[in-house]
Design a protein around this motif. Sequence first.
Motif, PDB file in Angstrom:
ATOM      1  N   TRP A 176       0.829  -1.209   0.000  1.00 57.07           N
ATOM      2  CA  TRP A 176       0.000   0.000   0.000  1.00 57.07           C
ATOM      3  C   TRP A 176       0.863   1.259   0.000  1.00 57.07           C
ATOM      4  CZ3 TRP A 176      -3.892  -1.688   4.362  1.00 57.07           C
ATOM      5  CH2 TRP A 176      -4.731  -2.678   3.856  1.00 57.07           C
ATOM      6  N   VAL A 177       1.932   1.265   0.781  1.00 53.56           N
ATOM      7  CA  VAL A 177       2.820   2.427   0.817  1.00 53.56           C
ATOM      8  C   VAL A 177       3.477   2.617  -0.547  1.00 53.56           C
ATOM      9  CG1 VAL A 177       4.935   3.383   1.816  1.00 53.56           C
ATOM     10  CG2 VAL A 177       3.209   2.361   3.305  1.00 53.56           C
ATOM     11  N   LYS A 178       3.919   1.533  -1.172  1.00 56.28           N
ATOM     12  CA  LYS A 178       4.546   1.628  -2.496  1.00 56.28           C
ATOM     13  C   LYS A 178       3.591   2.249  -3.510  1.00 56.28           C
ATOM     14  CE  LYS A 178       7.874  -2.148  -2.221  1.00 56.28           C
ATOM     15  NZ  LYS A 178       8.258  -3.482  -2.736  1.00 56.28           N
ATOM     16  N   VAL A 179       2.334   1.852  -3.481  1.00 56.88           N
ATOM     17  CA  VAL A 179       1.349   2.413  -4.416  1.00 56.88           C
ATOM     18  C   VAL A 179       1.145   3.897  -4.121  1.00 56.88           C
ATOM     19  CG1 VAL A 179      -1.066   2.311  -5.165  1.00 56.88           C
ATOM     20  CG2 VAL A 179       0.244   0.194  -4.884  1.00 56.88           C
ATOM     21  N   ALA A 180       1.070   4.261  -2.843  1.00 59.84           N
ATOM     22  CA  ALA A 180       0.918   5.679  -2.484  1.00 59.84           C
ATOM     23  C   ALA A 180       2.105   6.487  -2.984  1.00 59.84           C
ATOM     24  CB  ALA A 180       0.768   5.829  -0.970  1.00 59.84           C
ATOM     25  N   LEU A 181       3.310   5.978  -2.789  1.00 56.99           N
ATOM     26  CA  LEU A 181       4.510   6.690  -3.232  1.00 56.99           C
ATOM     27  C   LEU A 181       4.541   6.828  -4.750  1.00 56.99           C
ATOM     28  CD1 LEU A 181       7.212   5.090  -0.893  1.00 56.99           C
ATOM     29  CD2 LEU A 181       6.107   7.322  -0.643  1.00 56.99           C
ATOM     30  N   ALA A 182       4.104   5.801  -5.447  1.00 56.88           N
ATOM     31  CA  ALA A 182       4.119   5.830  -6.915  1.00 56.88           C
ATOM     32  C   ALA A 182       3.166   6.872  -7.483  1.00 56.88           C
ATOM     33  CB  ALA A 182       3.772   4.452  -7.468  1.00 56.88           C
ATOM     34  N   HIS A 183       2.106   7.189  -6.754  1.00 58.71           N
ATOM     35  CA  HIS A 183       1.115   8.159  -7.232  1.00 58.71           C
ATOM     36  C   HIS A 183       1.419   9.600  -6.810  1.00 58.71           C
ATOM     37  CE1 HIS A 183      -1.346   4.620  -8.124  1.00 58.71           C
ATOM     38  NE2 HIS A 183      -2.064   5.420  -8.880  1.00 58.71           N
ATOM     39  N   ALA A 184       2.366   9.781  -5.916  1.00 57.18           N
ATOM     40  CA  ALA A 184       2.667  11.123  -5.404  1.00 57.18           C
ATOM     41  C   ALA A 184       3.411  11.947  -6.442  1.00 57.18           C
ATOM     42  CB  ALA A 184       3.485  11.017  -4.128  1.00 57.18           C
ATOM     43  N   ASP A 185       3.194  13.262  -6.393  1.00 58.38           N
ATOM     44  CA  ASP A 185       3.877  14.179  -7.309  1.00 58.38           C
ATOM     45  C   ASP A 185       5.388  14.107  -7.157  1.00 58.38           C
ATOM     46  OD1 ASP A 185       1.495  15.100  -8.379  1.00 58.38           O
ATOM     47  OD2 ASP A 185       1.358  16.772  -6.966  1.00 58.38           O
ATOM     48  N   SER A 186       5.843  14.010  -5.939  1.00 57.75           N
ATOM     49  CA  SER A 186       7.279  14.012  -5.674  1.00 57.75           C
ATOM     50  C   SER A 186       7.691  12.643  -5.150  1.00 57.75           C
ATOM     51  CB  SER A 186       7.630  15.096  -4.658  1.00 57.75           C
ATOM     52  OG  SER A 186       6.891  14.892  -3.468  1.00 57.75           O
ATOM     53  N   ALA A 187       7.463  11.610  -5.953  1.00 54.73           N
ATOM     54  CA  ALA A 187       7.761  10.256  -5.518  1.00 54.73           C
ATOM     55  C   ALA A 187       9.239  10.117  -5.192  1.00 54.73           C
ATOM     56  CB  ALA A 187       7.360   9.258  -6.601  1.00 54.73           C
ATOM     57  N   PRO A 188       9.548   9.587  -4.011  1.00 54.11           N
ATOM     58  CA  PRO A 188      10.945   9.394  -3.634  1.00 54.11           C
ATOM     59  C   PRO A 188      11.551   8.212  -4.387  1.00 54.11           C
ATOM     60  CG  PRO A 188       9.509   8.555  -1.932  1.00 54.11           C
ATOM     61  CD  PRO A 188       8.623   9.191  -2.970  1.00 54.11           C
ATOM     62  N   SER A 189      12.825   8.018  -4.220  1.00 51.21           N
ATOM     63  CA  SER A 189      13.517   6.920  -4.892  1.00 51.21           C
ATOM     64  C   SER A 189      13.052   5.569  -4.346  1.00 51.21           C
ATOM     65  CB  SER A 189      15.024   7.053  -4.679  1.00 51.21           C
ATOM     66  OG  SER A 189      15.343   6.727  -3.340  1.00 51.21           O
ATOM     67  N   ASP A 190      13.452   4.528  -5.049  1.00 49.43           N
ATOM     68  CA  ASP A 190      13.124   3.175  -4.601  1.00 49.43           C
ATOM     69  C   ASP A 190      13.776   2.841  -3.270  1.00 49.43           C
ATOM     70  OD1 ASP A 190      11.566   2.720  -6.819  1.00 49.43           O
ATOM     71  OD2 ASP A 190      13.147   1.712  -7.951  1.00 49.43           O
ATOM     72  N   ALA A 191      14.751   3.632  -2.850  1.00 49.17           N
ATOM     73  CA  ALA A 191      15.452   3.397  -1.592  1.00 49.17           C
ATOM     74  C   ALA A 191      14.759   4.075  -0.409  1.00 49.17           C
ATOM     75  CB  ALA A 191      16.882   3.895  -1.702  1.00 49.17           C
ATOM     76  N   ALA A 245      19.098  10.431   2.733  1.00 52.68           N
ATOM     77  CA  ALA A 245      18.196  11.055   1.762  1.00 52.68           C
ATOM     78  C   ALA A 245      16.900  10.287   1.556  1.00 52.68           C
ATOM     79  CB  ALA A 245      18.906  11.246   0.429  1.00 52.68           C
ATOM     80  N   GLY A 246      16.915   8.976   1.723  1.00 52.53           N
ATOM     81  CA  GLY A 246      15.708   8.182   1.501  1.00 52.53           C
ATOM     82  C   GLY A 246      14.776   8.095   2.692  1.00 52.53           C
ATOM     83  N   GLN A 247      15.175   8.672   3.825  1.00 50.16           N
ATOM     84  CA  GLN A 247      14.338   8.603   5.023  1.00 50.16           C
ATOM     85  C   GLN A 247      13.122   9.512   4.877  1.00 50.16           C
ATOM     86  OE1 GLN A 247      14.926   6.543   7.683  1.00 50.16           O
ATOM     87  NE2 GLN A 247      16.608   5.751   6.444  1.00 50.16           N
ATOM     88  N   LEU A 248      11.939   8.939   4.946  1.00 51.26           N
ATOM     89  CA  LEU A 248      10.713   9.745   4.842  1.00 51.26           C
ATOM     90  C   LEU A 248      10.190  10.170   6.201  1.00 51.26           C
ATOM     91  CD1 LEU A 248       8.783   7.819   2.044  1.00 51.26           C
ATOM     92  CD2 LEU A 248      10.292   9.802   1.844  1.00 51.26           C
ATOM     93  N   GLY A 249      10.354   9.328   7.205  1.00 50.70           N
ATOM     94  CA  GLY A 249       9.855   9.647   8.531  1.00 50.70           C
ATOM     95  C   GLY A 249       9.116   8.465   9.122  1.00 50.70           C
ATOM     96  N   ASP A 250       8.254   8.775  10.078  1.00 51.94           N
ATOM     97  CA  ASP A 250       7.538   7.737  10.811  1.00 51.94           C
ATOM     98  C   ASP A 250       6.049   8.055  10.896  1.00 51.94           C
ATOM     99  OD1 ASP A 250       9.823   6.090  11.740  1.00 51.94           O
ATOM    100  OD2 ASP A 250      10.384   7.959  12.753  1.00 51.94           O
ATOM    101  N   LEU A 251       5.266   6.987  10.961  1.00 53.79           N
ATOM    102  CA  LEU A 251       3.827   7.089  11.157  1.00 53.79           C
ATOM    103  C   LEU A 251       3.460   6.321  12.422  1.00 53.79           C
ATOM    104  CD1 LEU A 251       2.557   6.280   7.547  1.00 53.79           C
ATOM    105  CD2 LEU A 251       2.776   8.537   8.614  1.00 53.79           C
ATOM    106  N   ALA A 252       2.456   6.809  13.122  1.00 53.42           N
ATOM    107  CA  ALA A 252       1.891   6.083  14.256  1.00 53.42           C
ATOM    108  C   ALA A 252       0.398   5.956  13.983  1.00 53.42           C
ATOM    109  CB  ALA A 252       2.144   6.829  15.561  1.00 53.42           C
ATOM    110  N   ILE A 253      -0.078   4.732  13.923  1.00 50.33           N
ATOM    111  CA  ILE A 253      -1.508   4.483  13.743  1.00 50.33           C
ATOM    112  C   ILE A 253      -2.030   3.857  15.024  1.00 50.33           C
ATOM    113  CG2 ILE A 253      -3.237   3.109  12.514  1.00 50.33           C
ATOM    114  CD1 ILE A 253      -1.672   3.533   9.962  1.00 50.33           C
ATOM    115  N   CYS A 254      -3.056   4.474  15.577  1.00 51.14           N
ATOM    116  CA  CYS A 254      -3.646   4.002  16.829  1.00 51.14           C
ATOM    117  C   CYS A 254      -4.712   2.949  16.503  1.00 51.14           C
ATOM    118  CB  CYS A 254      -4.239   5.177  17.599  1.00 51.14           C
ATOM    119  SG  CYS A 254      -4.849   4.704  19.231  1.00 51.14           S
ATOM    120  N   ALA A 255      -4.396   1.684  16.797  1.00 48.12           N
ATOM    121  CA  ALA A 255      -5.270   0.568  16.439  1.00 48.12           C
ATOM    122  C   ALA A 255      -6.677   0.688  17.045  1.00 48.12           C
ATOM    123  CB  ALA A 255      -4.617  -0.756  16.814  1.00 48.12           C
ATOM    124  N   PRO A 256      -6.829   1.036  18.328  1.00 40.62           N
ATOM    125  CA  PRO A 256      -8.188   1.138  18.861  1.00 40.62           C
ATOM    126  C   PRO A 256      -9.015   2.249  18.194  1.00 40.62           C
ATOM    127  CG  PRO A 256      -6.613   0.905  20.652  1.00 40.62           C
ATOM    128  CD  PRO A 256      -5.825   1.143  19.395  1.00 40.62           C
TER     129      PRO A 256
END
Length: 174
Positions: free
Chosen positions: A23-38, A87-98
């Motif tokens: 899912w993340v790969k598909v999101a990155l592929a559709h973004a205007d500023s898609a980052p590298s494969d790394a 350079a390839g570091q995008l950051g972190d996400l936190a998703i609250c399961a409950p």
Amino acid sequence: MLLHVERACAADGLPDDATLTCWVKVALAHADSAPSDAAELGLRIIDDAEGAALNQRYRGKPGPTNVLSFPFEAPPGLPPEAAAELAGQLGDLAICAPVLRREAAEQGKPLTAHTAHLLVHGTLHLLGYDHLESADAAGMEALETVILAALGFPPPYEVSTDPTQHPIQAPHDE
């Protein structure tokens, strides 16, 4: 693309790491500023207590929220060779399961669809998209809809015509 997944709470019923990565790969592929494969990003699946602590600390808001995004920022004064390695570091996400589960139930959405939406939404935030201004929100929502359609999910912001269903709400991360 490398997604580091940490399940810090009960994550029963949530997709496996390979699905989340896809899912993340598909999101990155559709973004205007898609980052590298790394590209690399972290995903931590958290409980209400950790969600509330992070939301209070970083947004000054009480209680947990569904998704938080933390775009990577290189430390100032980093030597160029070290900056190039990061350079390839995008950051972190936190998703609250409950919160994710509650929202999916309240909105009458399958848990998988809502998980995909929050992961796509958070990933776009890591790439610099936001929804603070109405024009930016419209653009971000349209892109999320395109990405989720590519993943086989219905539009995330569509209002149900069924009076027993709650309208689908935007993620609460800003």
